[in-house]
Design a protein around this motif. Structure first.
Motif, mmCIF file in Angstrom:
data_model
loop_
_atom_site.group_PDB
_atom_site.id
_atom_site.type_symbol
_atom_site.label_atom_id
_atom_site.label_comp_id
_atom_site.label_asym_id
_atom_site.label_seq_id
_atom_site.Cartn_x
_atom_site.Cartn_y
_atom_site.Cartn_z
ATOM 1 N N TYR A 89 -45.171 -54.695 -26.643
ATOM 2 C CA TYR A 89 -45.574 -55.815 -25.796
ATOM 3 C C TYR A 89 -45.559 -57.167 -26.519
ATOM 4 O O TYR A 89 -46.004 -58.160 -25.964
ATOM 5 N N THR B 87 -44.170 -60.369 -24.841
ATOM 6 C CA THR B 87 -44.928 -61.068 -23.793
ATOM 7 C C THR B 87 -45.661 -62.284 -24.343
ATOM 8 O O THR B 87 -46.157 -63.104 -23.572
ATOM 9 N N LYS C 44 -45.448 -60.424 -16.740
ATOM 10 C CA LYS C 44 -46.037 -59.754 -17.901
ATOM 11 C C LYS C 44 -46.452 -60.693 -19.034
ATOM 12 O O LYS C 44 -47.100 -60.265 -19.983
ATOM 13 N N ARG C 45 -46.098 -61.962 -18.955
ATOM 14 C CA ARG C 45 -46.408 -62.901 -20.044
ATOM 15 C C ARG C 45 -47.900 -62.960 -20.325
ATOM 16 O O ARG C 45 -48.706 -63.021 -19.417
ATOM 17 N N THR C 46 -48.243 -62.957 -21.599
ATOM 18 C CA THR C 46 -49.644 -63.070 -22.001
ATOM 19 C C THR C 46 -49.913 -64.400 -22.697
ATOM 20 O O THR C 46 -51.057 -64.804 -22.817
#
Length: 124
Positions: free
Chosen positions: A54, A57, A85-87
């Protein structure tokens, strides 16, 4: 065959090889993958190790390229997935290179709106 400097043999290790890159902190790994030519390259690179799954992201340097009409649908799906999904709360750099995709005009406007909103939050 000469061993890569990125790997070394560890005596007594069950695995036999220790990948030194994997030991780096996530923040540094994110910075490294953000320097890859495209965001798709960063995404694919993160599939190498489960721990990296991940990290893509969190990159703030987005370079997105679609040069083939036959891949428009996959590209649009990837873009939607990417923004969902970007964090990371910011986008430092954004480059979008697409060729005539009139059937995706609404989605393109949504992507650009997302980027503009994210960029404006950086300057608040």
């Amino acid at each position: 065959m000469k061993k890569s400097k990125l790997t070394e043999r560890v005596v007594g290790d069950d695995v036999g090889t220790l990948n030194r890159i994997s030991e780096l902190p996530d923040s540094l790994l994110v910075r490294i993958i953000s320097l890859l030519p495209t965001t798709n390259d960063a995404f694919r690179t993160c599939l190498v190790y489960k721990r990296w799954q991940y990290l893509w992201t969190s990159i703030d340097n987005l370079t997105l390229v679609c040069r083939s009409r036959s891949k428009e649908e996959n590209f649009a799906s990837f873009m939607d997935y990417l923004f969902a999904k970007r964090t990371s709360s910011k986008i430092r750099k954004f480059h979008l290179e697409i060729w005539d995709m009139p059937s995706y005009n609404l989605q393109i406007k949504q992507w650009l709106s997302y980027v503009i909103k994210t960029r404006s939050k950086m300057f608040d």
